[in-house]
Write an enzyme that holds these catalytic residues in place. Structure first.
Site, PDB file in Angstrom:
ATOM      1  N   ASP A   1       0.891  -1.162   0.000  1.00 25.14           N
ATOM      2  CA  ASP A   1       0.000   0.000   0.000  1.00 25.14           C
ATOM      3  C   ASP A   1       0.923   1.203   0.000  1.00 25.14           C
ATOM      4  OD1 ASP A   1      -1.501   2.212   0.748  1.00 25.14           O
ATOM      5  OD2 ASP A   1      -2.672   1.138   2.253  1.00 25.14           O
TER       6      ASP A   1
ATOM      7  N   TYR B   1       0.516   0.369  14.788  1.00 25.68           N
ATOM      8  CA  TYR B   1      -0.424   0.271  13.684  1.00 25.68           C
ATOM      9  C   TYR B   1      -0.028   1.172  12.519  1.00 25.68           C
ATOM     10  CZ  TYR B   1      -4.600   0.180  10.895  1.00 25.68           C
ATOM     11  OH  TYR B   1      -5.462   0.033   9.842  1.00 25.68           O
TER      12      TYR B   1
ATOM     13  N   LYS C   1      -3.160  -2.418   7.590  1.00 21.66           N
ATOM     14  CA  LYS C   1      -3.194  -3.875   7.707  1.00 21.66           C
ATOM     15  C   LYS C   1      -2.312  -4.541   6.661  1.00 21.66           C
ATOM     16  CE  LYS C   1      -5.578  -5.598  11.119  1.00 21.66           C
ATOM     17  NZ  LYS C   1      -4.840  -6.029  12.308  1.00 21.66           N
TER      18      LYS C   1
HETATM   19  P1  13P Z   1      -5.973   9.153  10.523  1.00 20.57           P
HETATM   20  O1  13P Z   1      -5.947   9.201  12.017  1.00 20.57           O
HETATM   21  O2  13P Z   1      -4.723   9.586   9.864  1.00 20.57           O
HETATM   22  O3  13P Z   1      -7.209   9.718   9.906  1.00 20.57           O
HETATM   23  O4  13P Z   1      -5.940   7.573  10.170  1.00 20.57           O
HETATM   24  C1  13P Z   1      -6.982   6.750  10.413  1.00 20.57           C
HETATM   25  C2  13P Z   1      -6.718   5.606   9.541  1.00 20.57           C
HETATM   26  O5  13P Z   1      -7.239   5.521   8.457  1.00 20.57           O
HETATM   27  C3  13P Z   1      -5.744   4.618  10.027  1.00 20.57           C
HETATM   28  O6  13P Z   1      -4.987   4.092   9.004  1.00 20.57           O
HETATM   29  P1  13P Z   2      -5.275  -0.291   4.847  1.00 19.12           P
HETATM   30  O1  13P Z   2      -4.547  -1.298   5.694  1.00 19.12           O
HETATM   31  O2  13P Z   2      -5.937  -0.940   3.666  1.00 19.12           O
HETATM   32  O3  13P Z   2      -4.382   0.837   4.461  1.00 19.12           O
HETATM   33  O4  13P Z   2      -6.471   0.290   5.701  1.00 19.12           O
HETATM   34  C1  13P Z   2      -6.152   1.007   6.830  1.00 19.12           C
HETATM   35  C2  13P Z   2      -7.325   1.495   7.607  1.00 19.12           C
HETATM   36  O5  13P Z   2      -7.094   1.989   8.663  1.00 19.12           O
HETATM   37  C3  13P Z   2      -8.681   1.357   7.096  1.00 19.12           C
HETATM   38  O6  13P Z   2      -9.607   1.951   7.948  1.00 19.12           O
HETATM   39 MG    MG Z   3      -4.065   2.253   3.162  1.00 18.25          MG
HETATM   40 MG    MG Z   4      -5.020  -1.905   2.096  1.00 21.63          MG
END
Ligand code: 13P
Ligand code: 13P
Ligand code: MG
Ligand code: MG
Length: 366
Positions: A13, A230, A233
């Site tokens: 990603d 984190y 994923k």
């Molecule tokens: P933000 O806190 O940057 O909006 O991220 C939330 C999220 O999508 C985790 O990957």
């Molecule tokens: P991805 O692992 O696909 O970037 O998604 C992250 C996320 O926080 C989705 O809510």
């Molecule tokens: Mg992503």
């Molecule tokens: Mg993804």
């Protein structure tokens, strides 16, 4: 070795469009340009650039073997180049999965996911490549078990003399950095002791017991374990060889008619059903999900990737998709409660501990 072909699927990603929902076409174009150059130079035999949600997959054939620094280096360079595009467009989480500053010989442990296998191409070589978004390594355990060990799924295990002997499963303990192998059907109860715990144990490879040939390979990289926090994923990939001494194409696809529950979805912190979709629908939006899986089928021809066929583009999977939506509604109504939200030990790898720390001082001893 010389006549063996290696099929490598390396994914990352490197920026989402919009949010984490999809890949911007400019990233696919950039990856295609770069791999086209590599093909003309002879580094790779053929390639196909694919996507699922916000993950970009480089599907490549070559003769450099698995864990080749030339091939891994190429993938890293393509991801870096695509990251430049992602930064320019200010895509979300540009460079998200490139966890190391510089490439050092192998992308394993650096963020990208890798599934690869080397084999002698058969007279006809159908391969199926699964790619998931909004889920984690371990998501393939149940489907791989069903394909290669469950006679209720795979008729060939009972009917076909070429499958009847069964398969060998190589299982990795992704936290303990150990591996173990089990023979199916003899040791299925032992196998299930481990692979049922998908957060810790992942089926890495499956081999034919009669010939020793590799039948399946998956990516088992756990981003949170690499980064210690984190960062999105793992969104794993998996390669499955089909027909002949392996399950038929339809037997390989059949497990996905039961949308099993996987970890991932919103903020990587929730359980949800894995929805089998065509590329057209590989754009998770609802609560950043529900988690998706696509499957591209190819016939290999002297290293050429003939395809892809978009395997879940079949009304035969409509009921599974419908069931996913029903299950999603039910789970979503739990809101912040388990078992929709991941259990506490899995939440350690999310941003929740930061919130908990703020409240530490307010606890009184009982
Ligand atoms: P933000 O806190 O940057 O909006 O991220 C939330 C999220 O999508 C985790 O990957
Ligand atoms: P991805 O692992 O696909 O970037 O998604 C992250 C996320 O926080 C989705 O809510
Ligand atoms: Mg992503
Ligand atoms: Mg993804």
């Amino acid at each position: 070795m010389a006549d063996e072909i290696t099929l490598s699927v390396i994914k990352a990603d490197i920026g989402g469009y919009v949010g984490h929902s999809a890949i911007h076409p400019a990233l696919i174009e950039r990856a295609q340009e770069q791999l086209d150059i590599a093909q003309r130079r002879g580094t790779i035999m053929d390639f196909h650039v694919a996507y699922c949600g916000d993950d970009l997959q480089l599907i490549m054939t070559h003769q450099a073997g698995v864990d080749s620094s030339a091939i891994h280096g190429l993938a890293w360079q393509v991801f870096e180049s695509c990251t430049e595009v992602a930064r320019d467009l200010k895509l979300y989480g540009a460079g998200q999965d490139l966890l190391a500053d510089a490439f050092s010989g192998n992308v394993r442990g650096m963020g990208p996911g890798v599934a690869e296998m080397a084999f002698r191409e058969r007279t006809s070589e159908p391969v199926l490549i699964f790619m998931a978004d909004k889920t984690a390594a371990g998501a393939w355990n149940m489907p791989l078990y069903r394909m290669f060990a469950d006679p209720f799924n795979t008729a060939g295990l009972v009917i076909s003399p070429t499958l009847h002997e069964g398969f060998r499963f190589e299982v990795h303990d992704v936290k303990g950095h150990k591996r173990i192998t089990f023979d199916a059907p003899e040791e299925i109860y032992d196998l299930l002791v481990f692979i049922g715990a998908t957060g810790r144990y992942a089926i890495k490879n499956v081999y034919s017991k009669s010939t020793g040939e590799i039948g399946a390979a998956s990516s088992t990289e756990r981003l949170s374990l690499i980064a210690g926090k984190y960062v999105g994923k793992d969104d794993p990939v998996c390669i499955v060889r089909s027909q002949g001494i392996f399950p038929a194409v339809g037997e390989v696809l059949e497990p996905f008619t039961m949308p099993h529950i996987v970890e991932g979805w919103m903020r990587g912190s929730h359980y949800g059903p894995l929805m089998p979709v065509s590329l057209r629908d590989a754009h998770p939006s609802r609560f950043d999900g529900p988690p998706r899986v696509v499957c591209l089928g190819f016939q290999l021809a002297d290293g050429r990737l003939i395809g892809p066929r978009d395997m879940f583009d079949d009304p035969g999977f409509d009921e599974a998709r419908h069931l996913c939506n029903v299950v999603s509604d039910h789970l979503r109504r739990h809101g912040p409660f388990e078992p929709h939200r991941l259990p506490a030990d899995e939440m350690e790898y999310t941003t929740l501990p930061e919130v908990m720390r703020k409240l530490e001082g307010r606890w009184e001893t009982l």
